[in-house]
Design a protein around this motif. Structure first.
Motif, PDB file in Angstrom:
ATOM      1  N   VAL A   1      48.283  82.884  27.640  1.00  0.00           N
ATOM      2  CA  VAL A   1      49.190  83.138  28.585  1.00  0.00           C
ATOM      3  C   VAL A   1      48.935  84.659  29.135  1.00  0.00           C
ATOM      4  O   VAL A   1      48.824  84.864  30.271  1.00  0.00           O
ATOM      5  CB  VAL A   1      50.699  82.726  28.418  1.00  0.00           C
ATOM      6  N   ALA A   2      48.755  85.457  28.204  1.00  0.00           N
ATOM      7  CA  ALA A   2      48.760  86.754  28.388  1.00  0.00           C
ATOM      8  C   ALA A   2      47.308  87.175  29.028  1.00  0.00           C
ATOM      9  O   ALA A   2      47.368  87.923  29.863  1.00  0.00           O
ATOM     10  CB  ALA A   2      49.057  87.657  26.984  1.00  0.00           C
ATOM     11  N   GLY A   3      46.464  86.358  28.492  1.00  0.00           N
ATOM     12  CA  GLY A   3      44.998  86.655  29.015  1.00  0.00           C
ATOM     13  C   GLY A   3      44.868  86.322  30.391  1.00  0.00           C
ATOM     14  O   GLY A   3      44.389  86.832  31.262  1.00  0.00           O
ATOM     15  N   ILE A   4      45.578  85.024  30.970  1.00  0.00           N
ATOM     16  CA  ILE A   4      45.692  84.591  32.273  1.00  0.00           C
ATOM     17  C   ILE A   4      46.648  85.823  33.125  1.00  0.00           C
ATOM     18  O   ILE A   4      45.893  85.937  34.374  1.00  0.00           O
ATOM     19  CB  ILE A   4      46.556  83.362  32.422  1.00  0.00           C
ATOM     20  N   LEU A   5      47.607  86.126  32.478  1.00  0.00           N
ATOM     21  CA  LEU A   5      48.247  87.188  33.533  1.00  0.00           C
ATOM     22  C   LEU A   5      47.527  88.416  33.577  1.00  0.00           C
ATOM     23  O   LEU A   5      47.831  88.968  34.829  1.00  0.00           O
ATOM     24  CB  LEU A   5      49.591  87.672  32.624  1.00  0.00           C
ATOM     25  N   LYS A   6      46.682  88.955  32.852  1.00  0.00           N
ATOM     26  CA  LYS A   6      45.798  90.140  33.156  1.00  0.00           C
ATOM     27  C   LYS A   6      44.811  89.824  34.189  1.00  0.00           C
ATOM     28  O   LYS A   6      44.465  90.958  34.641  1.00  0.00           O
ATOM     29  CB  LYS A   6      45.155  90.268  31.848  1.00  0.00           C
ATOM     30  N   LYS A   7      44.608  88.707  34.557  1.00  0.00           N
ATOM     31  CA  LYS A   7      43.650  88.635  35.656  1.00  0.00           C
ATOM     32  C   LYS A   7      44.171  88.685  37.091  1.00  0.00           C
ATOM     33  O   LYS A   7      43.476  88.691  37.954  1.00  0.00           O
ATOM     34  CB  LYS A   7      43.177  86.993  35.810  1.00  0.00           C
ATOM     35  N   PHE A   8      45.628  88.865  37.003  1.00  0.00           N
ATOM     36  CA  PHE A   8      46.404  88.912  38.522  1.00  0.00           C
ATOM     37  C   PHE A   8      47.086  90.196  38.677  1.00  0.00           C
ATOM     38  O   PHE A   8      47.464  90.931  37.458  1.00  0.00           O
ATOM     39  CB  PHE A   8      47.188  87.627  38.784  1.00  0.00           C
ATOM     40  N   SER A   9      47.110  90.889  39.704  1.00  0.00           N
ATOM     41  CA  SER A   9      47.989  92.144  39.865  1.00  0.00           C
ATOM     42  C   SER A   9      49.429  91.694  40.023  1.00  0.00           C
ATOM     43  O   SER A   9      50.369  92.736  40.043  1.00  0.00           O
ATOM     44  CB  SER A   9      47.455  92.642  40.968  1.00  0.00           C
ATOM     45  N   ALA A  10      49.674  90.345  40.537  1.00  0.00           N
ATOM     46  CA  ALA A  10      51.203  90.159  40.700  1.00  0.00           C
ATOM     47  C   ALA A  10      51.932  90.259  39.309  1.00  0.00           C
ATOM     48  O   ALA A  10      51.398  90.288  38.252  1.00  0.00           O
ATOM     49  CB  ALA A  10      51.314  88.667  40.946  1.00  0.00           C
ATOM     50  N   PRO A  11      53.062  90.820  39.066  1.00  0.00           N
ATOM     51  CA  PRO A  11      54.008  91.440  38.146  1.00  0.00           C
ATOM     52  C   PRO A  11      54.269  89.850  37.243  1.00  0.00           C
ATOM     53  O   PRO A  11      54.465  88.812  37.796  1.00  0.00           O
ATOM     54  CB  PRO A  11      55.156  91.724  38.371  1.00  0.00           C
ATOM     55  N   PRO A  12      53.885  90.051  35.914  1.00  0.00           N
ATOM     56  CA  PRO A  12      54.478  88.998  34.996  1.00  0.00           C
ATOM     57  C   PRO A  12      55.713  88.266  35.387  1.00  0.00           C
ATOM     58  O   PRO A  12      55.886  86.936  35.027  1.00  0.00           O
ATOM     59  CB  PRO A  12      54.453  89.515  33.749  1.00  0.00           C
ATOM     60  N   SER A  13      56.660  88.991  35.839  1.00  0.00           N
ATOM     61  CA  SER A  13      57.981  88.411  36.305  1.00  0.00           C
ATOM     62  C   SER A  13      57.835  87.504  37.317  1.00  0.00           C
ATOM     63  O   SER A  13      58.938  86.855  37.655  1.00  0.00           O
ATOM     64  CB  SER A  13      58.845  89.669  36.423  1.00  0.00           C
ATOM     65  N   CYS A  14      56.851  87.213  37.941  1.00  0.00           N
ATOM     66  CA  CYS A  14      56.741  86.316  39.100  1.00  0.00           C
ATOM     67  C   CYS A  14      56.524  84.846  38.766  1.00  0.00           C
ATOM     68  O   CYS A  14      56.684  83.880  39.127  1.00  0.00           O
ATOM     69  CB  CYS A  14      55.646  86.692  40.187  1.00  0.00           C
TER      70      CYS A  14
END
Length: 183
Positions: free
Chosen positions: A145-158
């Motif tokens: 999940v962390a790896g996928i989150l790093k691909k995007f600039s949207a905050p993880p809180s979204c």
């Protein structure tokens, strides 16, 4: 023939495993169901790899203000021959055949891609994604999940991960460990 007997006994054995029974009697319907199950599994693998999954977004509405505060991502499978397939018809296949992890990660990535577009358009919407009990028991799931989150600039809180109580109860210690990592 011996080959036919072995094929029929295999079909009955797999039917017993699928239905969690001690035994099953062979009949031609069992063999057809077994073939259909195998075909669905192979088709689902291709669906994940070939972008046949689509997300529909169900709005979450704050009742007092009637404002949309977020959405829930609902996965559908756009099968090339069978048309739109709903999750009830393929999630259990994914869980039983080791495809739930790539399926969940694909859905999460698709949801985050959409969340990124909303974020860039200054739309403050969160996306909820359902997580399977199988995902919650996977020790590397939080890192994935962390790896996928790093691909995007949207905050993880979204993104919100929706976890059922039954998913936690399957192995509470592992679930709590992974929920802590995901947090």
């Amino acid at each position: 023939s011996l080959a036919t007997l072995m094929r029929h006994s295999d079909s009955a054995m797999y039917a017993a495993k699928r239905t969690r029974n001690v035994y099953a009697f062979y009949n031609s319907e069992i063999e057809k169901a077994s073939r259909d199950h195998l075909e669905l599994h192979l088709d689902l693998r291709r669906a994940i790899d070939n972008d046949q999954l689509v997300l529909h977004y169900q709005p979450k509405i704050e009742l007092n203000s009637r404002r949309v505060t977020g959405v829930e991502a609902l996965v559908r499978w756009q099968h090339p021959e069978q048309g739109l397939i709903y999750p009830d018809d393929f999630i259990s296949v994914a869980e039983k055949n080791g495809l739930i992890k790539p399926l969940t990660l694909k859905v999460l990535e698709m949801a985050l891609r959409q969340c990124e577009l909303w974020y860039q358009a200054k739309m403050n919407l969160s996306v909820a994604v359902n997580i399977s009990a199988v995902n919650l028991q996977d020790p590397v799931f939080p890192e994935s999940v962390a790896g996928i989150l790093k691909k995007f600039s949207a905050p993880p809180s979204c993104v919100e991960l929706e976890i059922t109580e039954s998913a936690i109860m399957a192995d509470p210690l592992r679930a709590i460990e992974n929920i802590t990592k995901l947090n």
